[in-house]
Design a protein around this motif. Structure first.
Motif, PDB file in Angstrom:
ATOM      1  N   ALA A   1      47.513 -22.291  74.891  1.00  0.00           N
ATOM      2  CA  ALA A   1      47.383 -23.721  75.198  1.00  0.00           C
ATOM      3  C   ALA A   1      47.164 -24.546  73.925  1.00  0.00           C
ATOM      4  O   ALA A   1      47.803 -25.598  73.766  1.00  0.00           O
ATOM      5  CB  ALA A   1      46.268 -23.947  76.216  1.00  0.00           C
ATOM      6  N   PRO A   2      46.304 -24.120  72.983  1.00  0.00           N
ATOM      7  CA  PRO A   2      46.159 -24.911  71.751  1.00  0.00           C
ATOM      8  C   PRO A   2      47.448 -24.969  70.922  1.00  0.00           C
ATOM      9  O   PRO A   2      47.765 -26.013  70.349  1.00  0.00           O
ATOM     10  CB  PRO A   2      45.051 -24.180  70.976  1.00  0.00           C
ATOM     11  CG  PRO A   2      44.266 -23.463  72.024  1.00  0.00           C
ATOM     12  CD  PRO A   2      45.280 -23.070  73.061  1.00  0.00           C
TER      13      PRO A   2
ATOM     14  N   THR B   1      44.015 -25.863  83.189  1.00  0.00           N
ATOM     15  CA  THR B   1      44.421 -25.135  81.992  1.00  0.00           C
ATOM     16  C   THR B   1      45.004 -23.773  82.363  1.00  0.00           C
ATOM     17  O   THR B   1      46.025 -23.352  81.806  1.00  0.00           O
ATOM     18  CB  THR B   1      43.232 -24.975  81.027  1.00  0.00           C
ATOM     19  OG1 THR B   1      42.769 -26.275  80.654  1.00  0.00           O
ATOM     20  CG2 THR B   1      43.618 -24.200  79.785  1.00  0.00           C
ATOM     21  N   ALA B   2      44.382 -23.089  83.305  1.00  0.00           N
ATOM     22  CA  ALA B   2      44.854 -21.760  83.711  1.00  0.00           C
ATOM     23  C   ALA B   2      46.279 -21.830  84.257  1.00  0.00           C
ATOM     24  O   ALA B   2      47.103 -20.946  83.974  1.00  0.00           O
ATOM     25  CB  ALA B   2      43.917 -21.157  84.755  1.00  0.00           C
ATOM     26  N   ALA B   3      46.590 -22.873  85.008  1.00  0.00           N
ATOM     27  CA  ALA B   3      47.942 -23.014  85.554  1.00  0.00           C
ATOM     28  C   ALA B   3      48.964 -23.177  84.433  1.00  0.00           C
ATOM     29  O   ALA B   3      50.053 -22.596  84.479  1.00  0.00           O
ATOM     30  CB  ALA B   3      47.994 -24.211  86.506  1.00  0.00           C
ATOM     31  N   VAL B   4      48.625 -23.949  83.410  1.00  0.00           N
ATOM     32  CA  VAL B   4      49.550 -24.159  82.295  1.00  0.00           C
ATOM     33  C   VAL B   4      49.655 -22.892  81.440  1.00  0.00           C
ATOM     34  O   VAL B   4      50.738 -22.541  80.978  1.00  0.00           O
ATOM     35  CB  VAL B   4      49.107 -25.376  81.446  1.00  0.00           C
ATOM     36  CG1 VAL B   4      49.925 -25.484  80.164  1.00  0.00           C
ATOM     37  CG2 VAL B   4      49.243 -26.648  82.260  1.00  0.00           C
ATOM     38  N   VAL B   5      48.550 -22.190  81.256  1.00  0.00           N
ATOM     39  CA  VAL B   5      48.561 -20.950  80.474  1.00  0.00           C
ATOM     40  C   VAL B   5      49.541 -19.946  81.084  1.00  0.00           C
ATOM     41  O   VAL B   5      50.257 -19.244  80.362  1.00  0.00           O
ATOM     42  CB  VAL B   5      47.143 -20.361  80.353  1.00  0.00           C
ATOM     43  CG1 VAL B   5      47.158 -18.918  79.879  1.00  0.00           C
ATOM     44  CG2 VAL B   5      46.302 -21.222  79.419  1.00  0.00           C
TER      45      VAL B   5
ATOM     46  N   THR C   1      59.806 -28.960  81.701  1.00  0.00           N
ATOM     47  CA  THR C   1      59.891 -28.989  83.170  1.00  0.00           C
ATOM     48  C   THR C   1      58.897 -28.041  83.826  1.00  0.00           C
ATOM     49  O   THR C   1      58.165 -28.462  84.731  1.00  0.00           O
ATOM     50  CB  THR C   1      61.330 -28.712  83.634  1.00  0.00           C
ATOM     51  OG1 THR C   1      62.177 -29.753  83.107  1.00  0.00           O
ATOM     52  CG2 THR C   1      61.428 -28.696  85.150  1.00  0.00           C
ATOM     53  N   PRO C   2      58.805 -26.773  83.402  1.00  0.00           N
ATOM     54  CA  PRO C   2      57.831 -25.892  84.047  1.00  0.00           C
ATOM     55  C   PRO C   2      56.375 -26.375  83.898  1.00  0.00           C
ATOM     56  O   PRO C   2      55.587 -26.254  84.837  1.00  0.00           O
ATOM     57  CB  PRO C   2      58.015 -24.540  83.355  1.00  0.00           C
ATOM     58  CG  PRO C   2      59.341 -24.590  82.704  1.00  0.00           C
ATOM     59  CD  PRO C   2      59.649 -26.031  82.452  1.00  0.00           C
ATOM     60  N   VAL C   3      56.042 -26.950  82.750  1.00  0.00           N
ATOM     61  CA  VAL C   3      54.674 -27.463  82.566  1.00  0.00           C
ATOM     62  C   VAL C   3      54.455 -28.669  83.470  1.00  0.00           C
ATOM     63  O   VAL C   3      53.424 -28.781  84.140  1.00  0.00           O
ATOM     64  CB  VAL C   3      54.393 -27.805  81.086  1.00  0.00           C
ATOM     65  CG1 VAL C   3      53.098 -28.599  80.936  1.00  0.00           C
ATOM     66  CG2 VAL C   3      54.333 -26.534  80.251  1.00  0.00           C
ATOM     67  N   ARG C   4      55.427 -29.573  83.520  1.00  0.00           N
ATOM     68  CA  ARG C   4      55.322 -30.755  84.391  1.00  0.00           C
ATOM     69  C   ARG C   4      55.178 -30.321  85.852  1.00  0.00           C
ATOM     70  O   ARG C   4      54.381 -30.872  86.607  1.00  0.00           O
ATOM     71  CB  ARG C   4      56.557 -31.640  84.185  1.00  0.00           C
ATOM     72  CG  ARG C   4      56.387 -33.044  84.646  1.00  0.00           C
ATOM     73  CD  ARG C   4      57.512 -33.995  84.232  1.00  0.00           C
ATOM     74  NE  ARG C   4      58.807 -33.415  83.928  1.00  0.00           N
ATOM     75  CZ  ARG C   4      59.299 -33.297  82.694  1.00  0.00           C
ATOM     76  NH1 ARG C   4      58.627 -33.696  81.650  1.00  0.00           N
ATOM     77  NH2 ARG C   4      60.498 -32.771  82.499  1.00  0.00           N
TER      78      ARG C   4
END
Length: 160
Positions: free
Chosen positions: A43-44, A29-33, A118-121
């Motif tokens: 994130a939510p 989660t921290a990486a995606v945040v 793309t950045p999230v993937r």
């Protein structure tokens, strides 16, 4: 002397698995945040936008949306308010049930997700690359089993 494979007391293995899952979830989660922060999304909020993109033009009622969230947000109405204020979603009264309000993603919300896809993937790939494809597939199957979502045709054995 305790070995790696044998827990020291009953329930210890389950505790270790629980703690490892919690730490892994927090790290992922921290990486995606970090990817979402520059876009001004939590994130939510990102999760809601993804769900609404998948729902298509009909959108979803608040209760249906709440059921699909990764993490249950007790105040989904305020979360939707913030997304609507930003112009990423719109809310519309149902034509068949005037009590029901459907949230739909706007073109601006779709554009934002397109920029983030793309950045999230890439963030997911970077965090999970250490496992490799075979272990990722096995992990997915194991987690689906844990969640009661075992895919049709999955082996029902304890082989690893």
């Amino acid at each position: 002397m305790r070995t790696k494979d044998k827990p020291a007391r009953p329930g210890q293995l389950e505790e270790q698995v629980y703690a490892a899952l919690a730490r892994a979830s927090e790290g992922l989660t921290a990486a995606v945040v970090e990817v979402l922060r520059p876009a001004g999304l939590s994130a939510p909020q990102y999760n809601v936008l993804r769900i609404l993109r998948g729902a298509g033009p009909a959108g979803l009622r608040c209760t249906d949306l709440r059921e699909r969230l990764i993490n249950r947000d007790p105040d989904i109405t305020r979360l939707l308010d913030r997304l609507e204020t930003a112009g990423w979603i719109a809310r519309q009264r149902s034509r068949t049930d005037r009590r029901a309000v459907h949230s739909v993603i706007t073109p601006a919300g779709l554009d934002l997700l397109a920029q983030l896809d793309t950045p999230v993937r890439e963030a997911h790939a970077a965090e999970l690359a250490v496992l490799g494809e075979k272990r990722l597939r096995k992990l997915l199957e194991t987690l689906q089993r844990l969640l009661g979502e075992v895919p049709h045709g999955a082996a029902d054995d304890d082989e690893v």
